[in-house]
Write a protein that holds these residues in place. Structure first.
Motif, mmCIF file in Angstrom:
data_model
loop_
_atom_site.group_PDB
_atom_site.id
_atom_site.type_symbol
_atom_site.label_atom_id
_atom_site.label_comp_id
_atom_site.label_asym_id
_atom_site.label_seq_id
_atom_site.Cartn_x
_atom_site.Cartn_y
_atom_site.Cartn_z
ATOM 1 N N GLY A 104 18.613 -3.416 -9.150
ATOM 2 C CA GLY A 104 17.939 -2.810 -10.295
ATOM 3 C C GLY A 104 16.431 -2.758 -10.166
ATOM 4 N N ASN A 105 15.906 -2.981 -8.965
ATOM 5 C CA ASN A 105 14.454 -3.011 -8.762
ATOM 6 C C ASN A 105 13.970 -1.595 -8.462
ATOM 7 O OD1 ASN A 105 11.792 -3.353 -7.755
ATOM 8 N ND2 ASN A 105 12.279 -5.469 -7.177
ATOM 9 N N ARG A 106 13.370 -0.950 -9.465
ATOM 10 C CA ARG A 106 12.925 0.425 -9.299
ATOM 11 C C ARG A 106 11.726 0.532 -8.366
ATOM 12 N NH1 ARG A 106 12.475 2.448 -15.414
ATOM 13 N NH2 ARG A 106 11.695 0.312 -15.630
ATOM 14 N N ALA A 107 10.918 -0.527 -8.301
ATOM 15 C CA ALA A 107 9.779 -0.507 -7.377
ATOM 16 C C ALA A 107 10.266 -0.457 -5.936
ATOM 17 C CB ALA A 107 8.895 -1.729 -7.602
ATOM 18 N N VAL A 108 11.303 -1.246 -5.629
ATOM 19 C CA VAL A 108 11.884 -1.229 -4.285
ATOM 20 C C VAL A 108 12.411 0.166 -3.969
ATOM 21 C CG1 VAL A 108 13.864 -2.001 -2.924
ATOM 22 C CG2 VAL A 108 12.440 -3.675 -4.116
ATOM 23 N N ALA A 109 13.131 0.757 -4.910
ATOM 24 C CA ALA A 109 13.689 2.090 -4.691
ATOM 25 C C ALA A 109 12.581 3.107 -4.446
ATOM 26 C CB ALA A 109 14.544 2.498 -5.887
ATOM 27 N N GLY A 110 11.475 2.978 -5.170
ATOM 28 C CA GLY A 110 10.371 3.910 -5.010
ATOM 29 C C GLY A 110 9.702 3.790 -3.649
ATOM 30 N N VAL A 111 9.494 2.570 -3.203
ATOM 31 C CA VAL A 111 8.875 2.358 -1.885
ATOM 32 C C VAL A 111 9.794 2.879 -0.784
ATOM 33 C CG1 VAL A 111 8.118 0.617 -0.230
ATOM 34 C CG2 VAL A 111 7.479 0.405 -2.634
ATOM 35 N N LEU A 112 11.080 2.606 -0.898
ATOM 36 C CA LEU A 112 12.027 3.073 0.113
ATOM 37 C C LEU A 112 12.077 4.599 0.164
ATOM 38 C CD1 LEU A 112 14.966 0.548 -0.338
ATOM 39 C CD2 LEU A 112 13.323 0.653 1.532
ATOM 40 N N ALA A 113 11.978 5.241 -0.985
ATOM 41 C CA ALA A 113 12.003 6.703 -1.015
ATOM 42 C C ALA A 113 10.826 7.286 -0.239
ATOM 43 C CB ALA A 113 11.973 7.198 -2.455
ATOM 44 N N GLN A 114 9.721 6.576 -0.212
ATOM 45 C CA GLN A 114 8.548 7.063 0.507
ATOM 46 C C GLN A 114 8.625 6.808 2.006
ATOM 47 O OE1 GLN A 114 4.787 5.587 -0.942
ATOM 48 N NE2 GLN A 114 3.617 6.556 0.704
ATOM 49 N N TYR A 115 9.099 5.627 2.399
ATOM 50 C CA TYR A 115 9.024 5.234 3.803
ATOM 51 C C TYR A 115 10.305 5.401 4.608
ATOM 52 C CZ TYR A 115 4.396 3.373 2.869
ATOM 53 O OH TYR A 115 3.077 3.267 2.542
ATOM 54 N N GLU A 116 11.451 5.423 3.953
ATOM 55 C CA GLU A 116 12.702 5.542 4.704
ATOM 56 C C GLU A 116 12.829 6.837 5.497
ATOM 57 O OE1 GLU A 116 16.174 4.783 2.355
ATOM 58 O OE2 GLU A 116 16.370 2.768 3.173
ATOM 59 N N PRO A 117 12.344 7.988 4.965
ATOM 60 C CA PRO A 117 12.498 9.215 5.751
ATOM 61 C C PRO A 117 11.899 9.141 7.155
ATOM 62 C CG PRO A 117 11.934 9.758 3.496
ATOM 63 C CD PRO A 117 11.794 8.266 3.628
ATOM 64 N N VAL A 118 10.815 8.372 7.325
ATOM 65 C CA VAL A 118 10.223 8.230 8.657
ATOM 66 C C VAL A 118 11.217 7.588 9.613
ATOM 67 C CG1 VAL A 118 8.346 7.166 9.968
ATOM 68 C CG2 VAL A 118 7.908 8.054 7.668
ATOM 69 N N LEU A 119 12.018 6.667 9.086
ATOM 70 C CA LEU A 119 12.988 5.974 9.928
ATOM 71 C C LEU A 119 14.268 6.775 10.144
ATOM 72 C CD1 LEU A 119 12.837 2.301 8.597
ATOM 73 C CD2 LEU A 119 11.520 3.373 10.417
ATOM 74 N N ARG A 120 14.548 7.699 9.235
ATOM 75 C CA ARG A 120 15.824 8.408 9.323
ATOM 76 C C ARG A 120 15.962 9.188 10.621
ATOM 77 N NH1 ARG A 120 19.883 6.963 6.207
ATOM 78 N NH2 ARG A 120 20.620 9.051 5.694
ATOM 79 N N ARG A 121 14.846 9.780 11.082
ATOM 80 C CA ARG A 121 14.926 10.516 12.345
ATOM 81 C C ARG A 121 15.217 9.556 13.502
ATOM 82 N NH1 ARG A 121 10.045 14.556 13.159
ATOM 83 N NH2 ARG A 121 8.771 12.803 12.454
ATOM 84 N N ALA A 122 14.608 8.374 13.446
ATOM 85 C CA ALA A 122 14.869 7.377 14.482
ATOM 86 C C ALA A 122 16.301 6.863 14.379
ATOM 87 C CB ALA A 122 13.884 6.223 14.357
ATOM 88 N N GLU A 123 16.801 6.737 13.148
ATOM 89 C CA GLU A 123 18.177 6.270 12.953
ATOM 90 C C GLU A 123 19.185 7.218 13.586
ATOM 91 O OE1 GLU A 123 19.266 3.960 9.121
ATOM 92 O OE2 GLU A 123 17.871 5.532 8.529
#
Length: 224
Positions: A149-168
């Motif tokens: 339920g941590n919306r701050a965590v979700a917000g940070v992940l939404a910003q930075y996860e896409p950079v990793l998705r290509r590597a994934e």
């Protein structure tokens, strides 16, 4: 590859929808590293005006997925080693925090959802379906994020996860996909046992393995 020639059905799109479509196109390789991104072409493809496209490109630039060169059109950024490492550190910490908070709240249904997602992940990897594997991986990790339920965590992940998705995509297309499924299974066991600290540590390790799995030839190295 170039921007697809076919025009998608016209419908009202919010800025977030345009951002999501362009981000996904970069992550899945539809828009390849180095490809120029002309807002007019993208607007025609998505069936929207140039304004939300320009706003989305600015956001993607902040996320490190596109680069704007003065006097030239914006281009898809390469898979940059430094950017991946920086994003990885943030994403690993955020997922670990979410898991630590979620473990005491996980229900049997939540654990079953993680097991089902991991089974789908393993099956997708066996048949070589990288898109399905990434979708299942996202569902697996999303359980803890949603339960925390941590919306701050979700917000940070939404910003930075896409950079990793290509590597994934590179990892899930290799033998490392099998190792990921095994790590997922171990994480489920720790969550079921209620060991929040151990589960958080393993979660961080899972995300920290990403750059170690990448061959050096797949990313742009800092030569400065």
């Amino acid at each position: 590859m170039p921007v697809p020639a076919e025009t998608l059905p016209r419908r009202p799109l919010l800025r977030e929808d345009v951002l999501a479509r362009l981000r996904d196109a970069i992550v899945d390789g539809t828009l390849a590293p180095g490809e120029q991104l002309r807002d007019g072409d993208l607007a025609a493809w998505l069936g929207v005006s140039r304004t939300p496209v320009r706003e989305a490109l600015l956001e993607l630039g902040r996320a490190g997925l596109v680069r704007a060169v003065p006097g030239r059109s914006t281009a898809v950024a390469p898979v940059d080693a430094d950017a991946v490492r920086d994003a990885q550190a943030v994403v690993a910490a955020m997922h670990a925090l979410a898991v630590r908070d979620a473990v005491p709240r996980l229900t049997p249904g939540d654990l079953d959802a993680m097991r089902a997602a991991n089974a789908d992940f393993a099956a997708a990897h066996r048949r070589g379906d990288v898109d399905a594997a990434m979708d299942a991986d996202d569902r697996f990790h999303r359980v803890a994020i949603d339960v925390s339920g941590n919306r701050a965590v979700a917000g940070v992940l939404a910003q930075y996860e896409p950079v990793l998705r290509r590597a994934e995509r590179l990892r899930f297309g290799s033998h490392e996909g099998e190792a990921s499924a095994a790590r997922h299974a171990q994480l489920i066991e720790l969550c079921a046992a209620g060991d929040a600290d151990a589960a958080a540590r393993l979660t961080e390790q899972i995300w920290q393995t990403l750059t170690a799995d990448l061959p050096s030839s797949t990313v742009e190295q800092d030569t400065a």
